[in-house]
Design a protein around this motif. Structure first.
Motif, PDB file in Angstrom:
ATOM      1  N   ILE A   1       7.317  -6.570 -11.436  1.00  0.00           N
ATOM      2  CA  ILE A   1       8.504  -5.838 -11.001  1.00  0.00           C
ATOM      3  C   ILE A   1       9.586  -6.810 -10.533  1.00  0.00           C
ATOM      4  CG2 ILE A   1       9.399  -4.242  -9.247  1.00  0.00           C
ATOM      5  CD1 ILE A   1       6.702  -2.760  -9.436  1.00  0.00           C
ATOM      6  N   HIS A   2       9.155  -7.832  -9.798  1.00  0.00           N
ATOM      7  CA  HIS A   2      10.092  -8.851  -9.330  1.00  0.00           C
ATOM      8  C   HIS A   2      10.755  -9.545 -10.520  1.00  0.00           C
ATOM      9  CE1 HIS A   2      11.759 -12.080  -6.890  1.00  0.00           C
ATOM     10  NE2 HIS A   2      11.231 -12.950  -7.728  1.00  0.00           N
ATOM     11  N   ALA A   3       9.973  -9.850 -11.543  1.00  0.00           N
ATOM     12  CA  ALA A   3      10.512 -10.509 -12.731  1.00  0.00           C
ATOM     13  C   ALA A   3      11.489  -9.595 -13.477  1.00  0.00           C
ATOM     14  CB  ALA A   3       9.373 -10.927 -13.659  1.00  0.00           C
ATOM     15  N   LEU A   4      11.109  -8.334 -13.617  1.00  0.00           N
ATOM     16  CA  LEU A   4      11.972  -7.394 -14.347  1.00  0.00           C
ATOM     17  C   LEU A   4      13.286  -7.136 -13.614  1.00  0.00           C
ATOM     18  CD1 LEU A   4       9.246  -4.827 -15.484  1.00  0.00           C
ATOM     19  CD2 LEU A   4      10.384  -6.530 -16.915  1.00  0.00           C
ATOM     20  N   LYS A   5      13.256  -7.220 -12.296  1.00  0.00           N
ATOM     21  CA  LYS A   5      14.469  -7.007 -11.505  1.00  0.00           C
ATOM     22  C   LYS A   5      15.339  -8.259 -11.407  1.00  0.00           C
ATOM     23  CE  LYS A   5      13.009  -3.220  -8.446  1.00  0.00           C
ATOM     24  NZ  LYS A   5      12.755  -2.838  -7.034  1.00  0.00           N
ATOM     25  N   SER A   6      14.812  -9.397 -11.870  1.00  0.00           N
ATOM     26  CA  SER A   6      15.523 -10.675 -11.693  1.00  0.00           C
ATOM     27  C   SER A   6      16.764 -10.811 -12.563  1.00  0.00           C
ATOM     28  CB  SER A   6      14.568 -11.841 -12.003  1.00  0.00           C
ATOM     29  OG  SER A   6      14.252 -11.861 -13.394  1.00  0.00           O
ATOM     30  N   GLY A   7      16.849 -10.002 -13.632  1.00  0.00           N
ATOM     31  CA  GLY A   7      17.984 -10.112 -14.529  1.00  0.00           C
ATOM     32  C   GLY A   7      17.827 -11.171 -15.597  1.00  0.00           C
ATOM     33  N   LYS A   8      16.685 -11.814 -15.638  1.00  0.00           N
ATOM     34  CA  LYS A   8      16.440 -12.889 -16.613  1.00  0.00           C
ATOM     35  C   LYS A   8      15.986 -12.360 -17.973  1.00  0.00           C
ATOM     36  CE  LYS A   8      14.951 -16.194 -13.040  1.00  0.00           C
ATOM     37  NZ  LYS A   8      13.806 -17.022 -12.563  1.00  0.00           N
TER      38      LYS A   8
END
Length: 462
Positions: A1-8
């Motif tokens: 979830i953190h990765a998906l929210k990072s905008g990367k």
């Protein structure tokens, strides 16, 4: 979830994958939780893919795995096993601090680069050169206890999951020995053959399992040969041989979790001279608690010098408790080593209890004549709120000392000034008494300023 929210990531072209063994494993349920979490976090269109050799879900993934990917994956696993083996073998004895890690880092980059094309000739050449360079790596000629590490696959290999157990073992003056990761996959093949013979399974699955073992042995051929010819390293046993030896303790039918492999790796370690073993169990993994702890009594009956300790890594077990259990196991390891050689062991001559405002309070083994600052370093360094103005950091310690580092608040309020408490033993009655005579900078009275004897204190004093 953190990765998906990072905008990367392009969310319209992103998938999430999770590896699963299937069967009676807590991770079998993880994919459902993961999908639920992504849905509720607003990522309902992100696919969650199960990667499983058992085919838990029919997602068409197997049909899209190329030979090139399989080739590089096996090479990467063998590289990883080798680099782990040679680094752990020499680092505790290195002459120059950090030199073993430097050599390791060099070869990690070379191996990663070689996996881009996955040439077998380069793969074998790198294996030979890795073993050669670590075999000739300059080390101190001293002997230390060797400690084997076994357990559930995540908690065994991941430093975050096991609270950096390799660092703890090395910091305490021992050498860590880790069995190969590839065993986990070849053991699955042994399990498949067993089930086909005694329980259920098709001839096709049995043939596939045997092929996996043969394939692993093919990729390990140079690895095993060069380790066998080296001065410092031992090759692993063939997984089928290991399974056969394990049957004297547990049946190969024990296949849930790591199953019989956990016991088998303990047997392999003990028979190769690594008699000290830490058996690690994670939170909620009931099968490994059973197969790990359940076989220890029988192993100790068969191998009289086996020094095995089970350690739980879960929210209910404190890190201090885990470290202290490791220390107790190591104290026995050093004692056994001393008895074997009838000589003093280098760098393990006295015990000091370090407490107060340090990162890792506990009992530590130190060379005779060590200073206060060295004991603090052993205990992980000073905590952020430590106050050492009244502590003589150059003061010498003796066996049985207690070193207390006070906090800033304790010093300001006069509760503690800290220092060394020396336990003086009377020759006539063997009873000890506390003394601060050694450290003239710490003249505090431990009995009357906040610290009491909880064994004798009444309810009012408590």
């Amino acid at each position: 979830i953190h990765a998906l929210k990072s905008g990367k990531y392009d969310l319209n072209n992103t998938s999430v994958a999770i590896t699963q063994t299937g069967g009676g494993c807590r991770a079998t349920n993880y994919i459902g939780f993961l999908r639920k979490a992504l849905y509720e976090a607003g990522f309902k269109d992100i696919p969650v893919i199960s990667i499983s050799a058992n085919g838990i879900e029919d997602n068409g993934l197997k049909e899209n795995i190329s030979f090139s990917l399989i080739n590089r994956a096996i090479m990467g696993t063998v590289y990883g096993d080798l680099l782990m083996k040679v680094l752990y073998r020499v680092r505790p004895y290195e002459k120059g601090k950090g030199s073993a890690n430097q050599l390791y880092d060099k070869w990690v980059e070379i191996c990663k680069d070689s996996l881009k094309d996955g040439k077998f000739s380069t793969f074998n050449k790198n294996i030979k050169n890795i073993i050669k360079e670590f075999d000739n790596f300059e080390i101190n000629d001293i002997k230390k206890p060797r400690v084997g590490l076994v357990g559930e696959i995540l908690v065994k290999f991941h430093p975050t999951a096991n609270n950096n157990v390799v660092d703890v073992v090395e910091r305490e003056g021992a050498e860590a020995v880790m069995p190969e990761l590839i065993n986990f996959f070849t053991a699955w093949s042994v399990n498949t053959v067993f089930k086909s013979d005694y329980l259920e399974g098709s001839k096709k699955s049995k043939m596939t399992a045997k092929l996996v073992i043969s394939l692993a042995n093919f990729y390990q051929k140079t690895y095993v040969k060069e380790l066998k010819n080296s001065k410092r390293f031992r090759p692993p046993k063939d997984i089928r041989e290991l399974a056969k030896e394990t049957e004297k303790v547990v049946s190969i039918g024990n296949q849930t979790g790591e199953g019989w492999l956990l016991t088998g790796e303990m047997i392999e370690l003990i028979e190769s001279g690594v008699e000290n073993v830490i058996c690690m169990q994670p939170f909620g993994c009931l099968p490994n608690h059973i197969i790990g702890k359940g076989s220890i009594k029988e192993l100790k009956r068969i191998y009289k010098n086996a020094n095995i300790i089970p350690i739980d890594y879960d929210p209910s077990a404190s890190e201090v408790n885990q470290i202290n259990r490791i220390k107790l196991m190591l104290s026995k390891a050093f004692k056994n080593m001393k008895n074997e050689n009838n000589e003093e062991i280098a760098d393990v001559i006295m015990y000091v209890d370090v407490s107060g405002a340090v990162c890792l309070p506990g009992v530590y083994m130190l060379p005779e004549g060590s200073r206060v600052f060295e004991a603090i370093e052993k205990a992980g360094g000073l905590a952020n709120n430590a106050e050492t103005a009244n502590i003589n950091l150059a003061s010498k310690l003796i066996d049985g000392d207690k070193l207390y580092i006070p906090t800033e608040t304790e010093v300001k309020t006069g509760v503690q000034s800290g220092g060394i408490i020396t336990e003086k033993i009377s020759a006539s009655n063997g009873k000890g008494s506390s003394s601060q005579g050694k450290n003239t900078s710490a003249q505090n009275d431990f009995s009357g300023k906040g610290i009491i004897n909880i064994n004798t204190a009444d309810a009012d004093l408590l």
